[in-house]
Design a protein around this motif. Sequence first.
Motif, PDB file in Angstrom:
ATOM      1  N   LYS A  96       0.831  -1.210   0.000  1.00 24.35           N
ATOM      2  CA  LYS A  96       0.000   0.000   0.000  1.00 24.35           C
ATOM      3  C   LYS A  96       0.871   1.267   0.000  1.00 24.35           C
ATOM      4  N   GLU A  98       0.743   3.945  -1.486  1.00 26.07           N
ATOM      5  CA  GLU A  98       0.000   5.213  -1.440  1.00 26.07           C
ATOM      6  C   GLU A  98      -0.437   5.570  -0.013  1.00 26.07           C
ATOM      7  N   ARG A  99      -0.427   4.607   0.898  1.00 25.20           N
ATOM      8  CA  ARG A  99      -0.812   4.820   2.294  1.00 25.20           C
ATOM      9  C   ARG A  99       0.371   4.623   3.245  1.00 25.20           C
ATOM     10  N   SER A 100       1.589   4.631   2.668  1.00 26.77           N
ATOM     11  CA  SER A 100       2.797   4.353   3.449  1.00 26.77           C
ATOM     12  C   SER A 100       3.785   5.495   3.388  1.00 26.77           C
ATOM     13  N   LYS A 132      -4.911   9.988   6.538  1.00 24.93           N
ATOM     14  CA  LYS A 132      -5.274   8.645   6.062  1.00 24.93           C
ATOM     15  C   LYS A 132      -4.087   7.765   5.695  1.00 24.93           C
ATOM     16  N   PHE A 133      -2.888   8.073   6.196  1.00 24.00           N
ATOM     17  CA  PHE A 133      -1.766   7.157   6.030  1.00 24.00           C
ATOM     18  C   PHE A 133      -1.918   6.041   7.060  1.00 24.00           C
ATOM     19  N   GLU A 134      -1.448   4.840   6.708  1.00 17.03           N
ATOM     20  CA  GLU A 134      -1.629   3.673   7.564  1.00 17.03           C
ATOM     21  C   GLU A 134      -0.327   3.082   8.087  1.00 17.03           C
TER      22      GLU A 134
END
Length: 179
Positions: A96, A98-100, A132-134
């Motif tokens: 992910k 885009e979320r890292s 919204k990053f995970e």
Amino acid sequence: MVLLSEKGPLRFFVSQEFDKSYLFPVQHFVQWKKDNDQWDDYNECAHAVKLVKRIQSEEDIWMNTHLIARQEDIIGLALIVGGNIQKLENKYNIEKEERSLLLKYFHIVVKGQGYGSYWLNSVVFPFYAEKKFEYIYVNSTHPLSFPFYERLGENIASYDQMSDQLLFKRTGKCFLIKL
């Protein structure tokens, strides 16, 4: 530069800009290694400059500079890198993307006061979770930092890296922190 939080005499900032003066905590650490017979033939400050220049030359990678200031002195630095970060990382696959994010050159001049834990857990991580990053990935070759990162996340890989003049083999660990 944007003020994110304050705690006592400490102020926590984020900036999309970068100035070489922000590297003081990294320079301080390099000097500490020399002064305390801990020199490992690896100049983090020179490597940080090289990384910043590379990021600035990449159109699909961005960087935020996080700082801790006490009065007018910068006492902490953390670089958060996003975008096409797999370009910068070959030790593991980034899920992910885009979320890292990558956490690079996390240094605090004053050690053992809890500033780093507070800063990451109460200021930096919530700032990116809100966006919204995970996941945050971090690598380190400093054994004293391994327990700190293990408390924040999980060890996902290990690696060996030669020092600048090929004098020492430095063993590192990679960590995944879930926001």
